[in-house]
Design a protein around this motif. Structure first.
Motif, PDB file in Angstrom:
ATOM      1  N   UNK A   1      44.660 -66.125  22.249  1.00  0.00           N
ATOM      2  CA  UNK A   1      45.819 -65.612  21.538  1.00  0.00           C
ATOM      3  C   UNK A   1      45.293 -66.162  20.080  1.00  0.00           C
ATOM      4  N   UNK A   2      44.463 -67.181  19.901  1.00  0.00           N
ATOM      5  CA  UNK A   2      43.938 -67.662  18.666  1.00  0.00           C
ATOM      6  C   UNK A   2      42.682 -66.684  18.297  1.00  0.00           C
ATOM      7  N   UNK A   3      41.912 -66.308  19.231  1.00  0.00           N
ATOM      8  CA  UNK A   3      40.849 -65.489  18.823  1.00  0.00           C
ATOM      9  C   UNK A   3      41.411 -63.885  18.356  1.00  0.00           C
ATOM     10  N   UNK A   4      42.324 -63.415  18.982  1.00  0.00           N
ATOM     11  CA  UNK A   4      42.661 -62.233  18.647  1.00  0.00           C
ATOM     12  C   UNK A   4      43.282 -62.089  17.488  1.00  0.00           C
ATOM     13  N   UNK A   5      44.393 -63.333  17.213  1.00  0.00           N
ATOM     14  CA  UNK A   5      44.897 -63.333  15.845  1.00  0.00           C
ATOM     15  C   UNK A   5      44.139 -63.457  14.806  1.00  0.00           C
ATOM     16  N   UNK A   6      42.965 -64.194  14.788  1.00  0.00           N
ATOM     17  CA  UNK A   6      41.722 -64.433  13.951  1.00  0.00           C
ATOM     18  C   UNK A   6      41.298 -63.044  13.841  1.00  0.00           C
ATOM     19  N   UNK A   7      40.923 -62.409  14.803  1.00  0.00           N
ATOM     20  CA  UNK A   7      40.129 -61.177  14.630  1.00  0.00           C
ATOM     21  C   UNK A   7      41.096 -60.143  13.959  1.00  0.00           C
ATOM     22  N   UNK A   8      42.100 -60.033  14.124  1.00  0.00           N
ATOM     23  CA  UNK A   8      43.330 -59.080  13.384  1.00  0.00           C
ATOM     24  C   UNK A   8      43.188 -59.544  11.950  1.00  0.00           C
ATOM     25  N   UNK A   9      43.379 -60.683  11.693  1.00  0.00           N
ATOM     26  CA  UNK A   9      43.574 -61.114  10.216  1.00  0.00           C
ATOM     27  C   UNK A   9      42.324 -60.962   9.501  1.00  0.00           C
TER      28      UNK A   9
ATOM     29  N   UNK B   1      47.938 -56.030  11.069  1.00  0.00           N
ATOM     30  CA  UNK B   1      46.992 -55.838  10.029  1.00  0.00           C
ATOM     31  C   UNK B   1      46.891 -54.309   9.905  1.00  0.00           C
ATOM     32  N   UNK B   2      47.235 -53.807   8.841  1.00  0.00           N
ATOM     33  CA  UNK B   2      47.050 -52.429   8.727  1.00  0.00           C
ATOM     34  C   UNK B   2      45.636 -51.908   7.789  1.00  0.00           C
ATOM     35  N   UNK B   3      44.912 -50.925   8.515  1.00  0.00           N
ATOM     36  CA  UNK B   3      43.780 -50.844   7.929  1.00  0.00           C
ATOM     37  C   UNK B   3      43.851 -49.048   7.696  1.00  0.00           C
ATOM     38  N   UNK B   4      42.937 -48.278   6.864  1.00  0.00           N
ATOM     39  CA  UNK B   4      43.230 -46.869   6.514  1.00  0.00           C
ATOM     40  C   UNK B   4      43.419 -46.018   7.828  1.00  0.00           C
ATOM     41  N   UNK B   5      42.617 -46.371   8.852  1.00  0.00           N
ATOM     42  CA  UNK B   5      42.686 -45.126   9.735  1.00  0.00           C
ATOM     43  C   UNK B   5      43.466 -45.774  11.261  1.00  0.00           C
ATOM     44  N   UNK B   6      43.818 -47.160  11.202  1.00  0.00           N
ATOM     45  CA  UNK B   6      44.458 -47.877  12.462  1.00  0.00           C
ATOM     46  C   UNK B   6      45.314 -48.781  12.062  1.00  0.00           C
ATOM     47  N   UNK B   7      46.066 -49.639  12.839  1.00  0.00           N
ATOM     48  CA  UNK B   7      46.717 -50.727  12.779  1.00  0.00           C
ATOM     49  C   UNK B   7      46.783 -51.661  14.168  1.00  0.00           C
ATOM     50  N   UNK B   8      46.823 -52.843  13.789  1.00  0.00           N
ATOM     51  CA  UNK B   8      46.955 -53.997  14.823  1.00  0.00           C
ATOM     52  C   UNK B   8      47.872 -54.657  14.907  1.00  0.00           C
TER      53      UNK B   8
ATOM     54  N   UNK C   1      49.715 -59.758   8.135  1.00  0.00           N
ATOM     55  CA  UNK C   1      50.478 -61.166   8.302  1.00  0.00           C
ATOM     56  C   UNK C   1      49.768 -62.149   7.800  1.00  0.00           C
ATOM     57  N   UNK C   2      48.632 -62.456   7.270  1.00  0.00           N
ATOM     58  CA  UNK C   2      47.955 -63.410   7.043  1.00  0.00           C
ATOM     59  C   UNK C   2      48.567 -64.299   5.726  1.00  0.00           C
ATOM     60  N   UNK C   3      48.837 -63.473   4.862  1.00  0.00           N
ATOM     61  CA  UNK C   3      49.684 -64.111   3.593  1.00  0.00           C
ATOM     62  C   UNK C   3      50.891 -64.899   4.073  1.00  0.00           C
ATOM     63  N   UNK C   4      51.492 -64.410   5.095  1.00  0.00           N
ATOM     64  CA  UNK C   4      52.754 -65.390   5.624  1.00  0.00           C
ATOM     65  C   UNK C   4      52.378 -66.787   6.035  1.00  0.00           C
ATOM     66  N   UNK C   5      51.097 -66.993   6.428  1.00  0.00           N
ATOM     67  CA  UNK C   5      50.733 -68.285   6.851  1.00  0.00           C
ATOM     68  C   UNK C   5      50.216 -69.003   5.801  1.00  0.00           C
ATOM     69  N   UNK C   6      50.159 -68.452   4.750  1.00  0.00           N
ATOM     70  CA  UNK C   6      49.770 -69.270   3.411  1.00  0.00           C
ATOM     71  C   UNK C   6      50.963 -69.956   3.051  1.00  0.00           C
ATOM     72  N   UNK C   7      50.903 -71.502   3.134  1.00  0.00           N
ATOM     73  CA  UNK C   7      51.819 -72.355   2.540  1.00  0.00           C
ATOM     74  C   UNK C   7      52.417 -72.089   1.114  1.00  0.00           C
ATOM     75  N   UNK C   8      51.624 -71.220   0.280  1.00  0.00           N
ATOM     76  CA  UNK C   8      52.267 -70.952  -0.983  1.00  0.00           C
ATOM     77  C   UNK C   8      53.003 -69.878  -1.196  1.00  0.00           C
TER      78      UNK C   8
END
Length: 198
Positions: free
Chosen positions: A115-123, A58-65, A144-151
């Motif tokens: 792994x689940x907690x960190x990924x959820x936090x990032x998204x 995830x890219x934010x304005x002053x940092x990225x994860x 990367x969250x939209x990449x998990x969207x089935x559509x």
């Protein structure tokens, strides 16, 4: 005079790491959508040279994860990504001096639950700000969250949307849509489910 060398980072091949890179003095280093897209291009370029996959970013304005698993040395991967983006930023904004606060932060994520907690936090970063950046997480294109969207058909070849699904706890299905639902739940709801499932 003795010169102090930087401490070598602990890194294990194919382990998961939560990586955070911040702007110097927490200043914005992504001032436009083009800046964010350029960082994504930097990651893509690095993926052509090094072997790694991102579970989440995830890219934010002053940092990225990044939540990353790599076969090649993580420090080499981050050096290329950060140098490419820094060169772009300095040229575009005629910036002199460093743009990053310090070396990247990296912490190993060593359990499925973490792994689940960190990924959820990032998204969830775009909706956890004082003023949410989007109404729906799937509408935020710089993660990367939209990449998990089935559509959604993702062109990001460095995203691994499959590995984390096996760790989803009941009652969530071990599918992309199950993961999306998991991330959209509030933390107290998840804790209540854990207590209920025993």
């Amino acid at each position: 005079m003795k010169v102090l060398s930087k401490r070598k980072r602990n890194w294990r091949p194919n382990a998961y790491y939560h990586v955070v890179m911040r702007g110097n003095n927490r200043q914005n280093i992504f001032s436009s959508e083009e800046d964010m897209y350029h960082l994504m291009r930097c990651i893509s370029h690095a993926a052509e040279r090094y072997r790694f996959a991102l579970i989440a970013f995830c890219i934010m304005t002053n940092h990225f994860h990044l939540l990353i698993r790599s076969e090649d040395d993580l420090s080499l991967i981050m050096r290329q990504i950060n140098r490419r983006y820094s060169d772009y930023y300095s040229k575009r904004y005629r910036h002199v001096g460093r743009i990053y606060q310090s070396r990247y932060f990296a912490k190993e994520v060593d359990t499925p639950q973490a792994l689940l907690a960190v990924s959820r936090y990032i998204h969830r970063n775009p909706i956890e700000t004082k003023i949410p950046m989007v109404d729906r997480l799937t509408d935020y294109p710089f993660s990367s969250f939209p990449s998990y969207d089935a559509g959604t058909i993702s062109s990001l070849t460095f995203i691994d949307t499959h590995s984390i699904l096996q760790y989803l706890p009941p009652p969530f299905e071990k599918t992309s849509s199950g993961y999306v639902t998991y991330c959209l739940h509030e933390i107290d709801e998840l804790l209540s489910m854990e207590e209920y499932m025993g």
